[in-house]
Design a protein around this motif. Structure first.
Motif, short mmCIF file in Angstrom:
data_model
loop_
_atom_site.label_atom_id
_atom_site.label_comp_id
_atom_site.label_asym_id
_atom_site.label_seq_id
_atom_site.Cartn_x
_atom_site.Cartn_y
_atom_site.Cartn_z
N MET A 192 4.63 8.00 -13.40
CA MET A 192 4.57 7.27 -12.27
C MET A 192 3.52 7.46 -11.43
O MET A 192 4.63 8.65 -9.99
N GLU A 193 2.82 7.73 -9.94
CA GLU A 193 2.02 7.94 -8.88
C GLU A 193 3.48 7.76 -7.97
O GLU A 193 3.56 6.57 -8.11
N LYS A 194 3.60 8.05 -7.07
CA LYS A 194 4.78 8.25 -5.84
C LYS A 194 3.60 8.68 -4.46
O LYS A 194 3.08 9.55 -5.36
N LEU A 195 4.17 8.50 -3.69
CA LEU A 195 2.89 8.81 -2.16
C LEU A 195 4.67 8.76 -1.46
O LEU A 195 5.13 9.26 -1.12
N ILE A 196 3.88 9.74 -0.73
CA ILE A 196 4.24 10.33 0.69
C ILE A 196 2.79 10.20 1.47
O ILE A 196 1.60 10.08 1.84
N ARG A 205 3.84 -1.53 -2.40
CA ARG A 205 3.56 -0.43 -3.32
C ARG A 205 5.68 0.81 -1.91
O ARG A 205 5.52 1.83 -2.30
N ARG A 206 5.63 -0.94 -2.12
CA ARG A 206 6.92 -0.01 -1.47
C ARG A 206 8.14 1.04 -2.49
O ARG A 206 8.75 1.63 -1.88
N ASP A 207 8.08 0.49 -3.94
CA ASP A 207 9.30 1.10 -4.24
C ASP A 207 8.51 2.77 -4.74
O ASP A 207 9.40 3.41 -5.68
N ASP A 208 7.16 2.73 -4.39
CA ASP A 208 6.82 4.19 -4.78
C ASP A 208 6.58 5.28 -3.65
O ASP A 208 6.02 6.02 -4.01
N ARG A 211 13.28 -0.64 9.91
CA ARG A 211 14.60 -1.50 9.55
C ARG A 211 13.57 -3.22 10.08
O ARG A 211 14.73 -4.02 8.83
N GLU A 212 12.52 -3.57 10.16
CA GLU A 212 12.49 -4.42 10.95
C GLU A 212 11.71 -5.37 9.42
O GLU A 212 11.93 -6.43 9.09
N TRP A 213 11.15 -4.62 8.60
CA TRP A 213 10.06 -4.99 7.07
C TRP A 213 11.94 -4.94 5.53
O TRP A 213 11.62 -5.02 4.74
N GLY A 214 13.10 -4.44 6.46
CA GLY A 214 13.80 -4.28 5.47
C GLY A 214 13.44 -3.12 4.25
O GLY A 214 14.19 -3.51 2.93
N ILE A 215 12.94 -2.11 4.90
CA ILE A 215 12.52 -0.90 4.06
C ILE A 215 13.65 0.26 4.64
O ILE A 215 13.84 0.95 5.43
N ASP A 216 13.88 1.25 3.92
CA ASP A 216 14.42 2.41 4.34
C ASP A 216 14.33 4.00 3.03
O ASP A 216 14.61 4.12 3.57
#
Length: 295
Positions: A1-5, A27-30, A53-58
């Motif tokens: 599966m494609e992963k992103l930087i 694509r949050r999980d990628d 942090r505002e968007w709830g992602i880490d």
């Protein structure tokens, strides 16, 4: 599966933030992580971390290289302006409440190389700023760098003779990337410059409860004295990951590194084989973005 930087110079123009917002939705999980580049990467990392942090992602974020290679040899100076507490140029969209944000302690270049080695052929690196981090990674460990699956970058210009900023800002490192073995997908300024938000779209965003993203948009418009409307260069680049918005054609390109044409990307039968956008559904992408962020 494609992963992103994602490699970004968030904090000057507003389009980086919108590109990250789209990826956070779709694509949050990628996303393995985000790296910052150019001029004051510490402040850029804090801006991004505040939004995450505002968007709830880490997503982890790593500050990268401040100084393009040509600047190290005094061929180009940073823009004049206010300095931050660390003596580096202050980033315009750095809000006071962002000052205490923290980010990962590792090095952006090492992070890129470690991910390429851990997931050979699976990592897509999305370049939204100057090529300084990418070129430094290629120079430090070309074998690891060449394990990237592909590079999508907002930069260059194929259909118009123009030295686009992300390339022109660090031509030497852009050339290293062009000379690598990693497949390159170019979303050029000749395509993205048509992506200006309309007054109606800006009004919808204003009333769309998008939080700090709108505050930064207003700040961008104010700092430019209303003379520059936000142009969504970077969202068009990341739209390659979101749907059928872009048409890429294979072509051979040469990056000019010296003389009056320094920084231009031109068609050349002896050049590097790349994939370049020749058509974009720009209006559809802008509507998709506004609808997504204000839903």
């Amino acid at each position: 599966m494609e992963k992103l930087i994602i490699d970004t110079d968030i904090g000057d123009d507003i389009d980086d933030a919108y590109a990250l917002a789209l990826l956070a939705r779709y694509r949050r999980d990628d996303v393995l992580g985000v790296t910052t580049v150019y001029k004051n990467t510490e402040e850029r990392a804090k801006i991004a971390k505040f939004l995450f942090r505002e968007w709830g992602i880490d997503w982890p974020i790593y500050a990268g290289e401040d100084t393009p290679e040509c600047m190290k040899y005094e061929l180009l100076d940073f823009e004049t302006g206010a300095l931050s507490g660390n003596g580096k140029p202050r980033i315009p969209q750095m809000l006071p409440e962002m000052e205490n944000e923290t980010y990962e302690s590792g090095d952006a270049v090492d992070f890129i190389l470690e991910c390429a080695e851990r997931y050979p052929g699976e990592v897509t690196l999305v370049g939204l700023g100057p090529f300084t981090n990418l070129g430094a990674a290629c120079r430090k460990n070309p074998a690891a760098f060449n394990k990237l699956g592909r590079i999508i970058f907002m930069g260059g210009s194929v259909n118009e003779l123009y030295a686009e900023w992300n390339v022109r800002c660090d031509v030497e490192n852009a050339a290293r990337v062009f000379e690598s073995k990693v497949p390159v997908y170019l979303v050029g300024f000749d395509i993205t410059r048509h992506g200006a938000l309309s007054d109606c779209q800006l009004e919808r965003l204003k009333n769309g409860n998008i939080g700090t993203l709108w505050r930064l948009t207003e700040l961008y418009i104010t700092l430019n004295k209303g003379k520059r409307v936000p142009v969504m260069h970077d969202p068009l680049a990341v739209s390659a990951l979101l749907g059928d918005f872009l048409t890429f054609d294979k072509m051979k390109l040469r990056l000019i590194t010296g003389g009056p044409a320094r920084g231009m990307t031109i068609a050349d039968e002896n050049g590097r084989e790349c994939y370049a956008v020749t058509h974009a559904k720009t209006a559809e992408l802008l509507e998709f973005m506004v609808n997504t962020l204000t839903a």
